[in-house]
Design a protein around this motif. Sequence first.
Motif, mmCIF file in Angstrom:
data_model
loop_
_atom_site.group_PDB
_atom_site.id
_atom_site.type_symbol
_atom_site.label_atom_id
_atom_site.label_comp_id
_atom_site.label_asym_id
_atom_site.label_seq_id
_atom_site.Cartn_x
_atom_site.Cartn_y
_atom_site.Cartn_z
ATOM 1 N N GLY B 147 0.809 -1.219 0.000
ATOM 2 C CA GLY B 147 0.000 0.000 0.000
ATOM 3 C C GLY B 147 0.838 1.263 0.000
ATOM 4 O O GLY B 147 0.301 2.358 0.135
ATOM 5 N N GLU B 165 -10.201 -2.193 2.925
ATOM 6 C CA GLU B 165 -9.052 -1.441 2.417
ATOM 7 C C GLU B 165 -7.922 -2.384 2.026
ATOM 8 O O GLU B 165 -7.223 -2.168 1.030
ATOM 9 N N ARG B 167 -8.196 -5.552 1.038
ATOM 10 C CA ARG B 167 -8.549 -6.227 -0.206
ATOM 11 C C ARG B 167 -8.191 -5.342 -1.408
ATOM 12 O O ARG B 167 -7.579 -5.782 -2.377
ATOM 13 N N ASP B 168 -8.568 -4.061 -1.317
ATOM 14 C CA ASP B 168 -8.301 -3.150 -2.424
ATOM 15 C C ASP B 168 -6.809 -3.050 -2.719
ATOM 16 O O ASP B 168 -6.395 -3.029 -3.875
ATOM 17 N N VAL B 169 -6.000 -2.976 -1.639
ATOM 18 C CA VAL B 169 -4.546 -2.882 -1.814
ATOM 19 C C VAL B 169 -4.029 -4.135 -2.517
ATOM 20 O O VAL B 169 -3.238 -4.057 -3.466
ATOM 21 N N VAL B 171 -5.617 -6.292 -4.491
ATOM 22 C CA VAL B 171 -6.064 -6.369 -5.879
ATOM 23 C C VAL B 171 -5.251 -5.401 -6.746
ATOM 24 O O VAL B 171 -4.818 -5.731 -7.850
ATOM 25 N N ARG B 172 -5.012 -4.205 -6.220
ATOM 26 C CA ARG B 172 -4.356 -3.158 -6.991
ATOM 27 C C ARG B 172 -2.853 -3.408 -7.158
ATOM 28 O O ARG B 172 -2.290 -3.173 -8.209
ATOM 29 N N GLU B 173 -2.199 -3.903 -6.091
ATOM 30 C CA GLU B 173 -0.736 -3.850 -6.064
ATOM 31 C C GLU B 173 0.013 -5.172 -6.212
ATOM 32 O O GLU B 173 1.170 -5.175 -6.606
ATOM 33 N N PRO B 180 -0.076 -11.964 -8.756
ATOM 34 C CA PRO B 180 -1.229 -11.073 -8.516
ATOM 35 C C PRO B 180 -2.265 -11.710 -7.591
ATOM 36 O O PRO B 180 -2.241 -12.928 -7.395
ATOM 37 N N ASP B 187 -13.234 -9.762 0.891
ATOM 38 C CA ASP B 187 -12.519 -9.245 2.063
ATOM 39 C C ASP B 187 -12.645 -10.156 3.284
ATOM 40 O O ASP B 187 -12.470 -9.721 4.410
#
Lengths: 251, 492
Positions: B147, B165, B167-169, B171-173, B180, B187
């Motif tokens: 993150g 939050e 989960r989003d990190v 998926v994104r990073e 990946p 979540d």
Amino acid sequence: MRVALFLTCVNDTLYPDTGRAVVRLLSRLGVEVDFPSGQTCCGQAHYNTGYRHQAEPLARHFAEVFGGYEAIVTPSGSCGAMVRELYPRLGERASAEGRGDTLARTLSPVVPRTYELTEFLVDVLGVTDVGAYYPHKVTYHPTCHGLRGLGLGDRPRRLLAAVRGLELAELPGAEECCGFGGTFALKNAEVSAAMGADKVRNAESTGAEVLCAADNSCLMHIGGMMSRLRTELRPVHIAEILASTEEEPAA
Amino acid sequence: MSGTFVGMPAFPEAAHRAVRDPVLRANLRHATHTIRAKRATAVGELSDWVELREAGRRIKDHTLRHLDRYLLRLEESVTAAGGTVHWAADAAEANRIVTRLVKETGESEVVKVKSMATQEIGLNEALEAEGIRAYETDLAELIVQLGRDRPSHILVPAIHRNRGEIRDVFVREMGAWGRPAPAGLTDTPAELAEAARLHLREKFLRAKVGVSGANFMVAETGTLVVVESEGNGRMCLTLPETLISVVGIEKVVPTWRDLEVFLQTLPRSSTAERMNPYTSMWTGTTDGDGPRTFHLVLLDNGRTDTLADRVGRQALACIRCSACLNVCPVYERAGGHAYGSVYPGPIGAILSPQLRGTADEIDASLPFASSLCGACYEVCPVAIDIPEVLVHLRERVVEGGPAVRQGNRVVLKPARGHAAERAAMRAARWAFARPGTLRTGQRLAARTRRLHPRTLPGPGRAWSGTRDLPAVPAEPFRDWWQRTRGGKDGAE
Ligand code: SF4
């Protein structure tokens, strides 16, 4: 028995009602109260803010004013903790800095003779029922210096539980700091207020009319929050509840 | 310490964001209150907690008093067991040593065991600058690293994040760093943990160099100890060919017997577990088992200076359990980032200004980031009197005084910005030494009471922005006493 009342500078100036309540309560219990008028401040604010050297003369002044008394009673957990816990440390530090033992010697007589009010009632007078009457729903906040500094334990609660007409409501998160902390309330005002707001909300959740504590400094901060948050709750010092009787009821 | 924190605003300002962020406040409140309650239960199970706490304090105190002796003994034992010891005076030297050691292996990536010491020196950034990638393998550290965040808690660096939050990190990073995140990741904790496991597995199996810290170092045998919950550390400590451990000099204990105390108090205080799931111990190198090369970098970075301070040195007894953070009402509202250091909370407030000095604004503000409520002292498993050290450091900030910096005795000047307060404190002391002056002031306040506002301008605004002031009474107590009881009191 004759005791000296150490009212503290904050109570003397802003909360004289607490002082009058202590005098009334102790007199009712057969204790003769003196108010040595040379008294001022124990030096706690100086010490805790980092001005240890400024606190020393105030501690010495305290010892001179109260040195002759068998017992010194104060309605303040934090000022009581200053004398009992931190005066010895002031003495030690002065000795460690090579300034001799005179400060330690001057301070040592008043240290064991200083009692916070509820401690004095329970431990010295041996009473928990002081004959009080207070027909209100009350929740009790044990302030940090009373709780962890002096180790007042359940003394205040036992005293309150014995008050006729009083309904005691347990305060959720009671042992958490209210956020006052002396100059902390100024230096970290936002965090301090956030802590105070949580304390008020917890107190409100009990449905009590009165939040009671054994320290007016914390009550000043909590009361200031209550006033701003426009709650129905009122801050009241424990001495005023214990002094209250059917003949002379406190508000 | 880590360059990540350079340019931090002072504590009250830094706390501003957290206090006003309801999601962050809720995340922190939930996490700290949960662990707080569990810790109390885990500690309550031991009938000899008081004795254990005292024993821990004594062992630490004794070791710190004879630190030079135990460190030399440790160096001897580690060397005899086939390891190599390096001494690093500060962060820059430690980073240079580790970078050189990694380069000598010919590798350009390392896997890391969660370690405060390497964060303190900003090792990941230093390695990055030399083209070496460091992969954090602790779940919470991974979240922080992915993150591009900063840690906000000693034990749970991503405590300020909630599941959504995280989960989003992921998926994104995750893709940019290796494997990946699985498609359709939700979540739920189990799915998040599985995503991390798959992502990390690749790293464990590939990496030839591991970097760790240590919770303890045993002088008599040269053994290092890491306690953890996830097992990632054990993978990093056993799979790579080269292991480099960066450890603060205060982590040494004399004997194995001493560990007994801490292996009871640490897990109960930190994760509220009776025993942590993984305790890894390694002594130098062993043929055919674990890393073939072992380096120990002993880190000073302000510790010897701290040791020279009679009151402040107790901060070095810290075993990084984080109990003081979880119980601290200020930490709960301000969040870990506000402390501007890898050591947040009460321990950070006393450790950072000693390790780094009080010259910076953030360091000068940290000793004041406490209401002195004493909850931290009460929970500390090695009985560090944090409030005492806070007040001691406040004195250093407002009045200056003697200290040791980089081995030299110096007299520190007061930090800037305290002149007005100092003058006010002097004036108050002057008045308090004279009861007559106090009385005059009280009478004046009483007489002008109707003019006193409930809110204040100037420096008092901090108070009255959120709270009302009490009304000044018509008569101070001493006047009432004089009026009604005058003459009875002989002490006038
Ligand atoms: S100061 Fe004490 S309570 Fe805080 S992290 Fe260190 S050992 Fe734990």
